[in-house]
Design a protein around this motif. Structure first.
Motif, PDB file in Angstrom:
ATOM      1  N   THR A   1       2.122   5.727   2.514  1.00  0.00           N
ATOM      2  CA  THR A   1       3.579   5.807   2.442  1.00  0.00           C
ATOM      3  C   THR A   1       4.144   6.403   3.729  1.00  0.00           C
ATOM      4  OG1 THR A   1       3.436   6.121   0.046  1.00  0.00           O
ATOM      5  CG2 THR A   1       5.529   6.671   1.110  1.00  0.00           C
TER       6      THR A   1
ATOM      7  N   LYS B   1       0.814  -1.229   0.000  1.00  0.00           N
ATOM      8  CA  LYS B   1       0.000   0.000   0.000  1.00  0.00           C
ATOM      9  C   LYS B   1       0.841   1.270   0.000  1.00  0.00           C
ATOM     10  CE  LYS B   1      -3.973   0.084   0.542  1.00  0.00           C
ATOM     11  NZ  LYS B   1      -5.110   0.129  -0.411  1.00  0.00           N
TER      12      LYS B   1
ATOM     13  N   ALA C   1       2.785   5.134  -4.160  1.00  0.00           N
ATOM     14  CA  ALA C   1       2.932   6.592  -4.137  1.00  0.00           C
ATOM     15  C   ALA C   1       4.372   7.012  -4.388  1.00  0.00           C
ATOM     16  CB  ALA C   1       2.447   7.141  -2.791  1.00  0.00           C
TER      17      ALA C   1
ATOM     18  N   GLN D   1      -2.908   7.365  -0.892  1.00  0.00           N
ATOM     19  CA  GLN D   1      -1.750   6.497  -1.090  1.00  0.00           C
ATOM     20  C   GLN D   1      -0.505   7.067  -0.411  1.00  0.00           C
ATOM     21  OE1 GLN D   1      -1.406   5.989  -5.331  1.00  0.00           O
ATOM     22  NE2 GLN D   1      -3.064   4.490  -5.442  1.00  0.00           N
TER      23      GLN D   1
END
Length: 303
Positions: free
Chosen positions: A275, A39, A43, A271
């Motif tokens: 990060t 996940k 990004a 996103q």
């Protein structure tokens, strides 16, 4: 024969239970790691590692969004480091007082009070900081920056307030583990030191604390983890703006960044918040590796 067979069944069952529990723990850690990487990495490719990790502008809702989190990372590092520098000496000295200085009656009062600190919810620390600490910081802020045209007053919600709250919140962890570590030092070490003519204070700082160093370091590392992972209390006292981490600036930590914006974030913005969580996750993993090395070093030195 029956008793021996029954014991074998009990031992086999216990081994299976232990194996299942260990496997579950490993699977949980691996699942979290894989999920955070899955996940959090998209990004990085879309925004760019340099722009994301080293950018200083956070404007996710602008016409041309910017997702720089350098100030957020630096705030987490600086805030945690200074909180540790403040909280660890206080915690260690408190542990020494409980174990080596206070009489049993006083120690029986102080230690439960410390344990009560650990039981207080984070939101209570944040509430007390917001109602008591922030107004005090605002008065100090007005006194220092009176007449300044460039300083943006924060009402006391700043990095310094967050550091003080974090330092208080890590105290129970450092104190309790340090107390256990000092009490675990073999009694003959203390007796030998005193017999050689060392004073009580010399024995504490030259024999007891070095012998308990591994356990004390464990408490310090766990305190760092507590400080890095705290969100609610810090969100209430730090202000919530993405700024360079100066004492009287309103700031944002990695945890508070996620808490503040995840509820309405969407698309790339969401996103990027994952990060941020991935960066925090790696910080915690690094701390755990440090803990493992400290414990291994302590075992080797004791051997």
């Amino acid at each position: 024969m029956k008793n021996g067979k029954a014991k074998s069944i009990v031992e086999w069952t216990a081994n299976v239970i232990f194996l299942v529990c260990a496997a579950f723990a490993i699977v949980a850690v691996l699942s979290i790691t894989v999920y955070m990487i899955a996940k959090g990495t998209p990004a990085l490719a879309k925004v760019g590692v340099t722009d994301l990790l080293f950018g200083t502008v956070w404007q996710p809702t602008a016409e041309q969004p910017s997702y720089g989190i350098l100030y957020i990372i630096l705030t987490s590092i600086a805030g945690t480091a200074i909180a540790i520098l403040i909280g660890v000496p206080i915690g260690l000295f408190t542990a020494v007082f409980i174990t080596e200085v206070a009489n049993k009656r006083v120690a029986a009062i102080v230690q439960p009070a410390v344990e009560l600190l650990a039981a207080i919810p984070s939101v209570i620390y944040g509430l007390l900081g917001m109602m008591i600490l922030n107004p005090l910081m605002y008065r100090i802020e007005k006194h220092i920056f009176v007449g300044s045209e460039t300083h943006q007053f924060t009402g006391g919600s700043n990095l310094l307030s967050a550091i003080i709250v974090l330092a208080i919140m890590i105290l129970p962890t450092v104190i309790n583990i340090s107390v256990s570590s000092i009490r675990a030092v073999p009694a003959h070490l203390k007796s030998a030191s005193l017999a050689l003519g060392a004073t009580h204070i010399q024995t504490i700082f030259k024999v007891m604390i070095p012998a308990a160093r591994s356990g004390i370091m464990t408490g310090v590392v766990l305190g760092i983890g507590r400080a890095l992972g705290e969100a609610m209390a810090i969100n209430m006292v730090a202000g919530g703006s993405v700024n360079i981490p100066l004492p009287f600036n309103s700031v944002r930590f990695l945890t508070t960044q996620i808490v503040s914006e995840m509820s309405y974030a969407d698309g790339l913005h969401r996103q990027v918040l994952f990060t941020v969580g991935l960066v925090l996750f790696f910080f915690i993993m690094i701390i755990n590796l440090i803990l493992a090395k400290v414990e291994k070093k302590g075992v080797l030195e004791n051997d």
